[in-house]
Design a protein around this motif. Structure first.
Motif: not given
Length: 922
Positions: A332-357
């Motif tokens: 969300l901050d415009g970078k590219e990461v690999s799968g191991r570097q990625a973090k994903v919310l365990d719940v589907d909350v539209p709009g929440l990831p953008q707030l936590l960038v």
């Protein structure tokens, strides 16, 4: 070849069996695949995208193509089952795969612009001296044929079963799209008039006669996409090398790669070469993923499940490994990461990831189910509890919190997150603090401006969530909801408003409270409670209650008496700059005047509404009024501005309605106290009331409508409601400068009789209006209460009121004619009515009974009344005896009185003068 067969009969058998194996085994259903491969190689060799045309002509299946023509090496390959002329980069130029033609034909020919050859089972049997099965593709014979115009080579296959031609073409039509994708050097394929084309490099579009399909390609990988570039992942597919094999794959994209294959080209050839090829393909798969917009890349992550083949298992594992290691996920901050570097919310909350960038590095905005999708690529799961830990102690603007609550509310609604999990969620207040948890806070559905105003107002007990952060989720988490109406009706706010003038005059700043309350009222649709009129607002001379103020541009400033606005006057003018900051409707809602205020009370109990002379109006009813709808401040109008005041009243629906309220205060008050051209409205008449001319002058032209003038009390009739009305009319009747008709005088006396006033409330008039419309001194006038004195008295003395002469005599303080001393001074002779033939005839014509008794007939009837002697036509003395002069007039009046037909007296007179029938008829 013939020598080899003769020298080694076994070789002939081997060749025959080899062809049979290819025909019924490996190439049994690969006719068009193999021919298309040859066409693609020819196009590659020529360096130009190739075209193919397939048709059935005279029982022959014909496959024409452009590109490099048949050459010597090609003929050698055609005639060899174990050798191929293909080079690196080709997929099989006239190699073993050409044996696929034997599935449909025993007499194949290849004709080219460089020459042609034919193969024939029959000719092979003949020259080899054999019967039965023979190898067809071992002995080429030259043919003198050329390909069709526009093409370089054509394979011509006389069909073993000519009727199968259409089925073969239809089968090819099903394969064309895939062949064009797998063979990039083919640009166009025509099948029996139907055309398919291939366009593009990275985005390949295959267009057919009925539909088209778009593919995104990258180094051997391809995935279907729609017009918007959204991928359409594959579910079931096979490995293409580059044409289809029998190796099933479950990857979302198609792999078209030069992997080692068995001679049948249906199965891969295990070994190091295969492993190397699959590893290289897996690395390139990430490139295909990255060719997609970041929001669509998740579609190309292989789904977990059982592999469909050994190749599928190996390839999928390596793809997962590459996706875990190579950067491809957009954070969300415009970078590219690999799968191991990625973090994903365990719940589907539209709009929440953008707030936590900026709070969670490496956070990926992922679609629903992304946690499960990205688990095979080693992505890290972030639980909602982890999110709350991150939020604790942070400083964010209120709008950010609102967006956070909106996102979490969706998760609560879908039961992905429970309210209990959000206990302790930070909540920003309007005063700048942030509380851990929503319990005990107040939610207001209002504007930022409103809450900003309230946050600076000392209103004890109001603990408000910042307006920009307020969200219904907080109510579910323990906050109490209060809308603008509920807050406006809160006791704390009412208390602050009611003491606001006192507080301001004691030195407190009232501007914030004024703004907050006005904003609340604005958001309530300008519906203010009654106590809002006590709100302190800035005026030209200090701070005043809102209901004691007039807008700076109000027409009331030119209508009210200037003394009203003097220091300590009843009203003041709202501060001009403050007025510009607020909608006029809001200011009017709290009582600031732009026009006349209307008082409405559906259940009045006493005259306590602040109306001028309200008690007098209240007492005018026998029973108290059931409703009050009145206009306030009428008593503040200047004497010379009433026309403008009335126009203002008529311009507003609410004041117009109050003016027309039945028995309403406004009409009652205006009729008594308003001034039109210096006179009360009741002193004038409307132009249409011409029957009142003489008594009342026509109202001057004041620019007011007749309806408005009438509502204000200008006369259209002689209705008299008060003692003042009666006194005014008596003065007008006694005014010798007024000229009246006898009829108007009679109507005026009738109105006096019908008026509801008490005689004790009146002073006796000095002059009265006589029946002949002349003015008479009251001490000489009498009220005619019986008809016969009228002929004996001077008309200038008589005041007539046929309906109630006693009431009129009391009102005017005049004697009645019946009380005057009178006597009959002539001698008469009694005659019975029945003895008068003329009377009997009249009675018969009118259908009247002849009464008993009769009058005293006089040749000349003379009477004395109040000392004056006069000849009269008829009389009734104090003993109620009727006297009549011996004339038609005298007999008619006496007879009409005797028969109680006084209204018929003139008809009776006419019949006595002329009893002919036409008299009655006329």
């Amino acid at each position: 070849m013939l020598r080899a067969w003769r020298d080694s009969p076994t070789r002939f058998t081997e060749d025959t069996n080899a062809e049979r194996d290819l025909r019924v085994g490996a190439y049994r259903d690969r006719l068009f695949v193999e021919l298309a491969q040859n066409a693609a190689d020819a196009a590659l060799a020529a360096g130009e995208p190739g075209r193919v045309r397939v048709s059935v002509v005279d029982g022959e299946l014909r496959f024409a193509n452009t590109g490099a023509p048949l050459d010597v090496r090609g003929v050698e390959s055609l005639a060899s089952l174990r050798a191929s002329a293909k080079e690196v980069g080709t997929v099989g130029r006239f190699g073993v795969g050409f044996a696929a033609v034997l599935t449909v034909s025993d007499e194949p020919r290849v004709v080219s612009r460089s020459g042609g050859v034919r193969f024939s089972a029959g000719m092979t049997r003949e020259v080899a001296g054999r019967s039965g099965d023979v190898p067809v593709l071992r002995l080429p014979w030259p043919v003198d044929e050329v390909p069709p115009e526009g093409f370089d080579t054509e394979v011509r296959l006389p069909l073993r079963e000519p009727e199968s031609g259409k089925a073969l073409l239809d089968a090819l039509a099903e394969e064309v799209s895939d062949l064009l994708l797998a063979l990039p050097w083919l640009a166009e394929v025509e099948v029996d008039g139907r055309v398919w084309t291939r366009e593009g490099v990275d985005e390949v579009q295959i267009t057919g006669p009925e539909k088209s399909r778009r593919w995104l390609t990258h180094e051997g990988w391809a995935v279907p996409i729609d017009r918007d570039g959204v991928p359409q992942p594959l579910e079931d597919d096979v490995l293409h090398a580059p044409t289809p094999t029998d190796e099933a794959l479950s990857l979302p994209a198609r792999l078209i790669a030069p992997v080692p294959l068995e001679p049948s080209r249906r199965r891969v050839l295990p070994g190091a070469a295969l492993d190397e090829a699959l590893a290289a393909a897996a690395k390139k798969y990430v490139g295909l993923v990255k060719a997609l917009p970041h929001q669509h890349r998740f579609a190309l992550v292989p789904q977990a499940g059982f592999p469909r083949s050994t190749v599928d298992a190996s390839l999928r594992d390596q793809v997962f490994a590459e996706l875990a290691m190579q950067p491809w996920l957009s954070t969300l901050d415009g970078k590219e990461v690999s799968g191991r570097q990625a973090k994903v919310l365990d719940v589907d909350v539209p709009g929440l990831p953008q707030l936590l960038v900026d709070l969670v590095p490496g956070l990926v905005e992922a679609p629903q189910g992304a946690v499960r999708t990205l688990k095979p690529v080693s992505a890290q799961e972030i639980a909602i509890e982890d999110v709350l830990d991150v939020l604790t102690g942070i400083d964010r603007e209120p709008g950010w919190w609102h967006r956070l609550y909106a996102a979490l509310a969706v998760a609560v609604d879908t039961h992905d997150v429970s309210p209990a999990q959000l206990d302790g969620l930070p909540v920003p207040l309007s005063d700048g603090r942030t509380l851990p948890g929503a319990r005990g806070t107040l939610l207001l559905d209002g504007s930022n401006e409103l809450l900003e105003l309230l946050s600076d107002v000392d209103v004890p007990g109001l603990r408000l969530v910042h307006p920009a952060a307020a969200h219904p989720l907080l109510e579910r988490l323990g906050a109490k909801h209060a809308d603008a109406r509920q807050l406006l009706e809160a006791e704390q706010v009412q208390y602050a408003v009611e003491r606001s003038v006192e507080d301001v005059r004691s030195g407190l700043d009232g501007m914030n409270l004024a703004g907050a309350v006005l904003r609340l009222i604005t958001e309530c649709g300008d519906d203010a409670p009654e106590w809002a009129g006590s709100l302190a607002l800035p005026a030209e001379d200090g701070w005043r209650r809102a209901d004691e103020l007039v807008l700076p541009n109000s027409p009331l400033l030119d209508i009210f008496d200037p003394e009203v606005f003097e220091e300590d006057g009843a009203l003041s003018v709202l501060d001009d700059e403050f007025a510009e900051d607020w909608p006029q409707s809001t200011l009017e809602a709290v009582g600031v005047l732009d026009s006349f205020a209307v008082i409405s009370d559906e259940e009045p109990h006493e005259p306590d509404h602040g109306l001028p002379d309200e008690e007098g109006w209240w007492d005018s009813f026998e029973q108290p009024p059931t409703t009050v709808l009145a206009i306030r401040d009428l008593d503040l109008v200047a004497d010379d501005t009433w026309p403008a005041a009335l126009r203002l009243i008529a311009a507003r629906p609410e004041t117009w309605q109050a003016l027309h309220a039945p028995d309403g205060h406004a009409g009652w008050w205006l009729a008594r106290y308003a001034l039109l051209a210096g006179e009360a409205p009741g002193s004038w008449r409307l132009p249409a009331a011409a029957d009142l001319a003489g008594l009342y002058d026509e109202v001057p032209d004041l620019g007011l409508t007749a309806e408005l003038l009438q509502a204000a009390g200008v006369r259209t009739t002689l209705d008299l409601a008060t003692a003042e009305d009666v006194t005014d009319l008596l003065d007008r009747l006694g005014d010798p400068d007024r000229t009246l008709t006898p009829g108007l005088a009679a109507r005026a006396h009738r109105a006096l009789v019908q008026s509801p006033v008490d005689v004790d409330d009146l002073d006796a008039p000095v002059r009265v209006r006589a029946a002949d419309a002349s003015v008479a001194d009251a001490d000489k006038a009498v009220v005619l209460d019986l008809p016969w004195p009228a002929s004996a008295l001077d008309a200038a003395r008589i005041v007539a009121a046929p309906e109630d002469p006693e009431r009129l005599a009391d009102l005017l303080d005049l004697p009645r004619a019946s009380t005057l001393p009178s006597a009959v001074t002539s001698t008469g002779e009694y005659v019975a009515w029945a003895d008068l033939p003329a009377i009997r005839l009249v009675a018969d014509q009118l259908g009247l009974p002849v009464p008993d008794g009769g009058p005293l007939l006089h040749d000349v009837l003379t009477v004395t009344v109040d000392g004056t002697t006069a000849d009269v036509p008829w009389w009734s003395d104090e003993d109620h005896r009727l006297h009549a002069a011996d004339t038609s007039e005298g007999l008619a009046r006496a007879f009409a009185w005797a028969t109680d037909r006084w209204s018929e007296r003139y008809r009776i007179t006419a019949l006595l003068d002329d009893p002919a029938p036409h008299t009655l008829l006329n």
